[in-house]
Design a protein around this motif. Sequence first.
Motif, short mmCIF file in Angstrom:
data_model
loop_
_atom_site.label_atom_id
_atom_site.label_comp_id
_atom_site.label_asym_id
_atom_site.label_seq_id
_atom_site.Cartn_x
_atom_site.Cartn_y
_atom_site.Cartn_z
N MET A 1 0.95 -1.33 0.00
CA MET A 1 -0.20 -0.03 -0.06
C MET A 1 0.86 1.44 -0.10
SD MET A 1 -3.26 0.35 0.17
CE MET A 1 -4.60 0.94 0.53
N ALA A 2 1.90 1.10 0.91
CA ALA A 2 2.84 2.33 1.18
C ALA A 2 3.47 2.67 -0.54
CB ALA A 2 3.78 2.21 1.97
N ARG A 5 1.13 4.55 -2.76
CA ARG A 5 0.96 6.02 -2.20
C ARG A 5 1.96 6.82 -2.78
NH1 ARG A 5 -0.01 5.46 3.79
NH2 ARG A 5 -0.64 3.52 3.29
N GLU A 6 3.15 6.06 -2.63
CA GLU A 6 4.57 6.76 -3.00
C GLU A 6 4.45 7.12 -4.57
OE1 GLU A 6 7.80 9.03 -2.71
OE2 GLU A 6 6.79 7.92 -1.00
N GLN A 8 1.97 7.27 -6.34
CA GLN A 8 1.09 8.43 -6.68
C GLN A 8 1.62 9.80 -6.38
OE1 GLN A 8 -2.47 7.07 -4.69
NE2 GLN A 8 -3.28 6.17 -6.31
N LYS A 9 2.32 9.93 -5.21
CA LYS A 9 2.86 11.10 -4.71
C LYS A 9 3.80 11.68 -5.86
CE LYS A 9 5.47 13.46 -0.99
NZ LYS A 9 6.14 14.36 -1.99
#
Length: 106
Positions: A1-2, A5-6, A8-9
């Motif tokens: 999951m992390a 997110r990374e 997408q960021k």
Amino acid sequence: MAAVRERQKSYADKRHKLLEFQKCLSDETLIVPLEEIQVDEQLRFIEEPAEIMDREVKQLKQSKIPIVKVRWNSRRGPEFTWEREDQMMTKYPHLFKTTTNIESAR
């Protein structure tokens, strides 16, 4: 999951930078004609002073420093700056010949 997110960021950061760059490209006040750009051997911009606009004496604790307000021929950054008179006179003596004639006529 992390990791998702990374990713997408990272994508959002790149997109934001691209949008900022496009804003700069669309601002016509930032455009400088190529024939007006001069660079030296180290590829630094060469800006020449156009004229001396004003004079003042900067009072420090134990000394006084004559300064001059200089109008530069640059389209980027500030149009006017305050510089030390002695340094400007050494580097650009032609600017002071016309102001000296004006002051001696007074």
